[in-house]
Design an enzyme around this catalytic site. Structure first.
Site, short mmCIF file in Angstrom:
data_model
loop_
_atom_site.label_atom_id
_atom_site.label_comp_id
_atom_site.label_asym_id
_atom_site.label_seq_id
_atom_site.Cartn_x
_atom_site.Cartn_y
_atom_site.Cartn_z
CD GLU A 165 36.07 32.49 30.53
OE1 GLU A 165 37.23 32.95 30.61
OE2 GLU A 165 35.06 33.21 30.61
CG ASP B 192 32.52 40.81 25.38
OD1 ASP B 192 32.38 39.68 24.89
OD2 ASP B 192 32.73 40.99 26.59
CD GLU C 36 34.16 48.81 35.41
OE1 GLU C 36 33.84 49.62 34.55
OE2 GLU C 36 35.04 47.95 35.26
CD GLU D 286 36.36 44.15 30.64
OE1 GLU D 286 36.32 44.52 31.84
OE2 GLU D 286 36.37 42.95 30.31
CB THR E 120 39.61 39.07 24.38
OG1 THR E 120 38.64 39.90 25.01
CG2 THR E 120 39.44 37.63 24.81
C1 DMJ Z 1 38.25 38.56 30.36
O1 DMJ Z 1 38.32 37.20 30.59
C2 DMJ Z 1 38.25 38.90 28.89
O2 DMJ Z 1 38.59 40.23 28.73
C3 DMJ Z 1 36.93 38.61 28.23
O3 DMJ Z 1 36.91 38.99 26.88
C4 DMJ Z 1 35.83 39.34 28.95
N1 DMJ Z 1 35.87 39.19 30.37
C5 DMJ Z 1 37.08 39.12 31.11
C6 DMJ Z 1 37.46 40.36 31.88
O4 DMJ Z 1 36.46 41.15 32.31
#
Ligand code: DMJ
Length: 455
Positions: free
Chosen positions: A118, A245, A340, A361, A445
């Site tokens: 994180e 993911d 969602e 997402e 991400t």
């Molecule tokens: C974000 O912190 C990032 O996109 C991570 O890869 C997955 N989850 C959250 C958002 O949903």
């Protein structure tokens, strides 16, 4: 029964109606700008709430109207995650406020254990993009310091990182990890290598990701949890959502950002297997199911908010045909519940986990698909999702995630990724394309844009 003389009139009426619908489906530049203004206003509203009730904390609790820290000290998650969104939305004043808060208040020399994944995607990623957009040297100095303090996490028998590391003492903890928390450092650490001229960062991140890759099954899939000391899989369920993911995402994006052909090959091998064993067609769209990584047999037809990102990655890779079928499923998931859910069963539309923590997402995938196809359907999908969020999640102080998408009971939480990702992708979907050129940047991400340095 329709009599013959009435038939031409009916046909004209029906055609006229569908023409009107089609006309409405084409967004004019003014309609797009109106959407952008709505997002800017929401961003402004949420930031004011954060400053008023939670200034200096990691995040705002939008119902109790208080600040909340992840740990014993604040790492200013919200201002740092929000900076580049403000910048791209043209919110100069807010961008400066956020950047100055970070420059004045960020301190990594603390006796504090942090979750590597994180902190990497939100803080290190945020600092790197803040530097690349603003040229503020304080941002890259902080990024270098943080990178140095995160490196000890990778000292393990396999080279796969521990989940937690103490920023001052370098003490590590928690050996049961997962592909996402092991393989999501390539972009940030690759950038650190570029800015420090020290290859250790990219080498370390790449070794970790490839330790997962070389433990893939005979059918080229990975599991959900793994022991970083022994290298043994603990949970062999394969899927593309939580805990896996961004491992896949970063293999593909390390190729895009740095031109790393090993990563490209690994991504292609995994992607082929994912499409062969996980991709499932049902009447409402395409979804990724869950299977055993060794046999490829279905374990659970569970899909959710996090899984929705893969359509975006596929679109970015050029596979818009598969991506559009998945996006049909993504949008079905959204419209079935009108926000969602974290998890649902796509075979019977039943709700499995009703939370919605303001995740990006689904809109992120619309953004990539729109950029690649220019099909108006993605603008319509985005418009609907944005409207649901802005109407249903608004509170007196900002925007709140949902505990339950059915009962609309709110959670006292506004995650920093609401700024970094949800609002950013919502805006970029409707903004002029030169606001952000996908030939020049790759998003990490957490949607922090990194300049492409592909050789
Ligand atoms: C974000 O912190 C990032 O996109 C991570 O890869 C997955 N989850 C959250 C958002 O949903």
């Amino acid at each position: 029964m329709i009599t013959k003389p009435l038939l031409p009139l009916m046909i004209t009426l029906v055609m006229g109606f569908s023409l009107t619908l089609n006309a409405q489906k084409t967004f004019s530049p003014q309609q797009k700008e109106a959407q952008c203004s709505r997002i800017r206003a929401a961003c402004h509203y949420a930031w004011n709430g954060y400053k008023k009730y939670a200034g200096g904390y990691d995040a705002l609790s939008p119902i109790s109207k208080k600040g909340k820290n992840w740990y014993g000290v604040s790492f200013l998650m919200t201002p740092l995650d929000a900076f580049d969104t403000f910048y791209l939305l043209g919110m100069k004043e807010e961008a400066n406020e956020a950047r100055e808060m970070v420059a004045a208040g960020m301190n990594f020399n603390v006796n504090q254990e942090v979750q590597l994944f994180e902190v990497n995607i939100r803080l290190l990623g945020g600092l790197i993009s803040a530097y690349e957009l603003s040229g503020d040297k304080r941002m890259i100095a902080l990024a270098k310091e943080l990178g140095m303090r995160l490196l000890p996490a990778f000292k393990s028998p396999t080279g796969m990182p521990w989940r937690y590391v103490n920023l001052r003492t370098a003490k590590t903890r928690d050996s049961i990890s997962n592909p996402a928390e092991i393989g999501t450092y390539l972009l940030e650490f690759g950038k650190l290598t570029a800015y420090t001229h020290d290859s250790i960062y990219y080498r370390t991140a790449k070794k970790a990701a490839f330790e997962v890759y070389r433990r893939r099954s005979d059918i080229d899939l990975v599991g959900t949890t793994i022991n970083i000391i022994t290298g043994d899989w603990k949970n062999s369920e394969s899927q593309i959502g939580a805990r896996i993911d961004s491992y896949y995402e970063y293999l593909f994006k390390a190729w895009l950002l740095f031109g790393d052909t090993d990563c490209k090959q690994a991504w292609e091998i995994h992607n082929k297997a994912i499409k062969k064993y996980l991709l499932t067609e049902v009447p409402s769209g395409s979804y990724f199911t869950r299977v055993d990584m060794r046999s490829g047999r279905e374990t659970h037809s569970l899909y959710g908010a996090l899984d929705a990102f893969y359509a975006g990655v596929l679109a970015l890779s050029g596979d818009t045909a598969t991506a559009s079928r998945i996006q049909k499923g993504n949008f079905h998931m959204w419209t079935t519940f009108n926000l969602e859910p974290e998890e649902f069963n796509f075979r019977n539309d039943s709700l499995l986990y009703p939370e919605y923590p303001l995740r990006p997402e689904n809109i992120e995938s619309c953004f990539y698909l729109y950029r690649k196809t220019h099909s108006q359907q993605y603008l319509l999908m985005g418009q609907r999702m944005i409207r649901d969020i802005l109407e249903k999640c608004k509170t007196d102080a900002g925007f709140a995630g949902m505990k339950n998408v059915k009962t609309l009971e709110k959670a006292d939480s506004m995650e920093s990724f609401f700024f970094a990702e949800t609002l950013k992708y919502s805006y970029l979907l409707f903004a002029p394309e030169n606001t952000l050129d996908l030939n020049k940047v790759v998003f990490n991400t957490e949607a922090h844009p990194f300049k492409i340095i592909r050789k």
